[in-house]
Design a protein around this motif. Structure first.
Motif, short mmCIF file in Angstrom:
data_model
loop_
_atom_site.label_atom_id
_atom_site.label_comp_id
_atom_site.label_asym_id
_atom_site.label_seq_id
_atom_site.Cartn_x
_atom_site.Cartn_y
_atom_site.Cartn_z
N LEU A 134 92.01 -13.22 81.53
CA LEU A 134 92.23 -11.86 81.03
C LEU A 134 93.45 -11.83 80.12
O LEU A 134 94.36 -12.65 80.25
N GLY A 135 93.47 -10.84 79.25
CA GLY A 135 94.67 -10.61 78.46
C GLY A 135 95.82 -10.21 79.37
O GLY A 135 95.61 -9.68 80.47
N ASP A 136 97.03 -10.45 78.93
CA ASP A 136 98.21 -10.22 79.78
C ASP A 136 98.29 -8.79 80.31
O ASP A 136 98.56 -8.58 81.49
N ASP A 137 98.04 -7.80 79.45
CA ASP A 137 98.18 -6.40 79.87
C ASP A 137 97.19 -6.05 80.98
O ASP A 137 97.57 -5.51 82.02
N LEU A 138 95.92 -6.38 80.77
CA LEU A 138 94.91 -6.08 81.79
C LEU A 138 95.16 -6.88 83.06
O LEU A 138 95.06 -6.35 84.17
#
Length: 116
Positions: free
Chosen positions: A9-13
């Protein structure tokens, strides 16, 4: 059929899910579809996708909290001659299993421990 693709996953999610579920780096993105699943789904996803489909299979797909349990009961009863006694004597989760359940409950418990 192409195999599924599993991506981090992307860092934010990832950070939001880590915070929400209290788990660290527990989820992945599955493609096609950009579906978020527990990492353990990578152990099952391709084999689920490769299951042979029979002409008498019944598939029930829905969003969570959309009446899917009720629909599972109705479909099972219709496919089993309205056998209410058999329905009462076997867990609904066993009669109409969720293919992805093993990954969703991917702690140290097996499916048997989860549905009983």
């Amino acid at each position: 059929m192409d195999p599924l693709e599993y991506n981090p996953l992307g860092d934010d999610l990832r950070e939001r899910l880590d915070t929400f579920f209290g788990r660290r780096d527990h989820f992945i993105e599955v493609n096609p579809g950009r579906v978020v699943m527990p990492k353990a789904f990578a152990d099952y996803g391709d084999s689920i996708r490769a299951l042979p489909i029979r002409s008498n299979d019944v598939w029930l797909m829905s969003f969570p909290r959309a009446g899917s349990t009720w629909a599972q009961e109705m479909v099972w009863l219709l496919g089993n001659n309205l056998d209410y006694d058999a329905a009462r004597n076997q867990l609904q989760q066993v009669r109409t299993p969720l293919l992805e359940l093993s990954a969703i409950f991917s702690d140290d418990r097996g499916v048997e421990e989860t549905v009983t």
